[in-house]
Design an enzyme around this catalytic site. Structure first.
Site, PDB file in Angstrom:
ATOM      1  N   TYR A  95      11.825   1.227  -1.920  1.00  0.00           N
ATOM      2  CA  TYR A  95      12.763   2.304  -1.456  1.00  0.00           C
ATOM      3  C   TYR A  95      14.156   1.671  -1.027  1.00  0.00           C
ATOM      4  O   TYR A  95      14.043   0.643  -0.120  1.00  0.00           O
ATOM      5  CB  TYR A  95      12.269   3.266  -0.214  1.00  0.00           C
ATOM      6  CG  TYR A  95      10.847   3.835  -0.435  1.00  0.00           C
ATOM      7  CD1 TYR A  95      11.058   5.161  -0.825  1.00  0.00           C
ATOM      8  CD2 TYR A  95       9.730   3.158  -0.776  1.00  0.00           C
ATOM      9  CE1 TYR A  95       9.902   5.996  -1.044  1.00  0.00           C
ATOM     10  CE2 TYR A  95       8.556   3.912  -0.994  1.00  0.00           C
ATOM     11  CZ  TYR A  95       8.627   5.357  -1.085  1.00  0.00           C
ATOM     12  OH  TYR A  95       7.679   6.018  -1.332  1.00  0.00           O
ATOM     13  N   PRO A 130      10.244  14.516  -1.068  1.00  0.00           N
ATOM     14  CA  PRO A 130       9.407  13.509  -1.499  1.00  0.00           C
ATOM     15  C   PRO A 130       9.359  12.292  -1.079  1.00  0.00           C
ATOM     16  O   PRO A 130       8.663  11.163  -1.440  1.00  0.00           O
ATOM     17  CB  PRO A 130       9.704  13.678  -3.196  1.00  0.00           C
ATOM     18  CG  PRO A 130      11.237  14.136  -3.262  1.00  0.00           C
ATOM     19  CD  PRO A 130      11.274  14.862  -2.145  1.00  0.00           C
ATOM     20  N   HIS A 184      -2.199  -0.211  -3.728  1.00  0.00           N
ATOM     21  CA  HIS A 184      -1.055  -0.886  -3.356  1.00  0.00           C
ATOM     22  C   HIS A 184      -1.229  -1.034  -1.812  1.00  0.00           C
ATOM     23  O   HIS A 184      -1.539  -0.111  -1.028  1.00  0.00           O
ATOM     24  CB  HIS A 184       0.279   0.035  -3.375  1.00  0.00           C
ATOM     25  CG  HIS A 184       0.687  -0.182  -4.922  1.00  0.00           C
ATOM     26  ND1 HIS A 184       2.171   0.240  -5.112  1.00  0.00           N
ATOM     27  CD2 HIS A 184       0.201  -0.846  -5.935  1.00  0.00           C
ATOM     28  CE1 HIS A 184       2.301   0.017  -6.266  1.00  0.00           C
ATOM     29  NE2 HIS A 184       1.314  -0.565  -7.141  1.00  0.00           N
ATOM     30  N   LYS A 227       4.515  12.978   0.500  1.00  0.00           N
ATOM     31  CA  LYS A 227       3.433  13.691   1.148  1.00  0.00           C
ATOM     32  C   LYS A 227       2.953  15.122   0.594  1.00  0.00           C
ATOM     33  O   LYS A 227       2.027  15.688   1.068  1.00  0.00           O
ATOM     34  CB  LYS A 227       3.959  14.075   2.657  1.00  0.00           C
ATOM     35  CG  LYS A 227       4.140  12.690   3.569  1.00  0.00           C
ATOM     36  CD  LYS A 227       2.806  12.344   3.941  1.00  0.00           C
ATOM     37  CE  LYS A 227       2.951  10.968   4.620  1.00  0.00           C
ATOM     38  NZ  LYS A 227       1.959   9.903   3.681  1.00  0.00           N
ATOM     39  N   TYR A 285       2.491   6.233   6.538  1.00  0.00           N
ATOM     40  CA  TYR A 285       2.590   6.411   4.913  1.00  0.00           C
ATOM     41  C   TYR A 285       1.276   6.365   4.283  1.00  0.00           C
ATOM     42  O   TYR A 285       1.125   7.108   3.094  1.00  0.00           O
ATOM     43  CB  TYR A 285       3.139   4.939   4.498  1.00  0.00           C
ATOM     44  CG  TYR A 285       3.829   4.972   3.010  1.00  0.00           C
ATOM     45  CD1 TYR A 285       4.791   5.416   2.596  1.00  0.00           C
ATOM     46  CD2 TYR A 285       2.882   4.514   2.019  1.00  0.00           C
ATOM     47  CE1 TYR A 285       5.434   5.485   1.367  1.00  0.00           C
ATOM     48  CE2 TYR A 285       3.514   4.339   0.531  1.00  0.00           C
ATOM     49  CZ  TYR A 285       4.708   4.931   0.495  1.00  0.00           C
ATOM     50  OH  TYR A 285       4.955   4.887  -0.879  1.00  0.00           O
TER      51      TYR A 285
END
Length: 394
Positions: free
Chosen positions: A201, A293, A72, A297, A385
């Site tokens: 998200y 979460p 991704h 990480k 990220y």
């Protein structure tokens, strides 16, 4: 028995450390309190940072991940009726993440360890650690009714938050930092095609939602629920209806639902202990720190601990650099706290907190608008990220 490194815990972090040490010719024995089947079936994280991907390849267990994992190059933030894509590849000079479930990582590592012939003890409930401050620590345990003593040079505590490793450190040595969040994530695993090509998200007035996946045919979805919610109260239909309500209309219309394979509620918390070592015991992963979460990480942070300990032990055994052992905690904690910060920030920005007033709600919204509306803000999100660089061991 004798070995160079005793590894307490046979989950992905213990297995990864064992595999790296085994390839380097450093002897190790893994002791795990659960069965191999239990360890291999645990459903956990699915987003692998660039650093962990590279580490799995270095360990020689990346072939199936490279073949079946989903690369991704970005993800979406959804808020205030908007969909904003964070382009990871563009913002980080070509880095990305790989979608490959922890269950699959564990299976690959178990297969590699079995093939190597290295020793692993499963279903060991009574591990005790001894003489951690001495030059000759050792581990005692019972397996199949037989009492064992394992002498070693070093002990890696990879046995999670509830394991014996951290509990073996005397009271007063560790400082604990903790924040418990007033909500949890209700997660559903289903054999349905993902609603979106990349992770999504969502910040919504009804609460946070996440659209994730494990493959092109298996999805993992989450919705924020109250800390006192019970999974038994959530039918599949109720879950799908709630998820749809928190997604943009066009996304909700595309959502394909189905029976859940697994359904659970995970509480959210931030937790760190300092230092991450005591004598010849080195805490790894959840034994030393937990992150909510939201920032993806948890498993990745354990992998960076593994990398640090492995690099140090490599120099200890090959170059006699015993001085590096004292640096383990310091090196790890630099990255741990940065990952804790990012996970806390993502959690704070995307969830609905009980008692949030109108001012706080607008500030949350404005914070998101600022970061996605600024190239510097997008880059900050992206570089965190995909994972910050591992600290060098010199």
């Amino acid at each position: 028995m004798k070995t160079q490194v005793a590894i307490i815990g046979g989950g992905p972090s213990g297995l990864l450390l064992g595999q790296l040490l085994q390839k380097a010719g450093i002897g190790n024995i893994i002791i795990e309190r659960q069965s191999q089947e239990y360890v291999s079936s645990r459903i956990r994280a699915g987003v692998l940072e660039q650093g962990m991907v590279d580490l799995l390849r270095e360990a020689g267990v990346g072939e199936r991940m490279d073949r079946e994992g989903l690369v991704h190059d970005g993800f979406e933030l959804v808020f205030d009726g908007r969909r904003e894509r964070i382009d990871l590849k563009e913002m980080t000079g070509g880095k990305s993440v790989v979608i490959y479930g922890q269950t699959e990582v564990t299976r690959d590592l178990v297969a590699a360890r079995t093939a190597s012939g290295a020793t692993t003890f499963y279903e060991v409930p009574d591990v005790e650690l001894h003489d951690l401050k001495s030059a000759h620590p050792y581990v005692t345990f019972t397996h199949n009714g037989e009492l064992f003593r394992l002498d070693c040079d070093h002990i890696a505590g990879c046995d999670g938050y509830h394991g014996i490793s951290r509990k073996s450190i005397p009271e007063g040595v560790l400082t604990e930092y903790e924040r418990v969040y007033p909500f949890g994530w209700l997660g559903v695993l289903a054999d349905t095609p993902p609603v979106n090509e990349e992770l999504m998200y969502a910040n919504h007035e009804r609460g946070f939602a996440l659209c994730s996946m494990r493959s092109h045919t298996r999805t993992r979805y989450y919705v924020q629920v109250g800390a006192d919610e019970k999974v038994e109260d959530w039918s599949d239909q109720r879950f799908w209806d709630e998820l749809k309500s928190r997604l943009p209309e066009e996304t909700a219309a595309r959502l394909i639902t189905g029976p859940s394979i697994e359904k659970s509620i995970a509480p959210l918390r931030s937790f760190v202990v300092e230092p991450m070592q005591y004598g010849h015991l080195y805490l790894v992963g959840d034994a030393a720190h937990i992150v909510p979460p939201t920032g993806a990480k948890g498993l990745n942070l354990a992998a960076s601990d593994v990398s640090t300990l492995y690099q140090i032990l490599l120099k200890v055994y090959r170059e006699g650099r015993g001085d590096l052992l004292e640096r383990y905690s310091q090196v790890c904690l630099k990255r741990v706290w940065k990952a804790e910060r990012f996970s806390w920030w993502m959690t704070s920005m995307l969830h609905k907190f009980p008692g949030t007033d109108a001012f706080s709600q607008r500030m949350q919204q404005t914070e998101l608008e600022y970061f996605v509306g600024s190239e510097a803000g997008r880059k900050t999100i992206a570089e965190n990220y995909v994972g910050l660089p591992y600290e060098p061991i010199e």
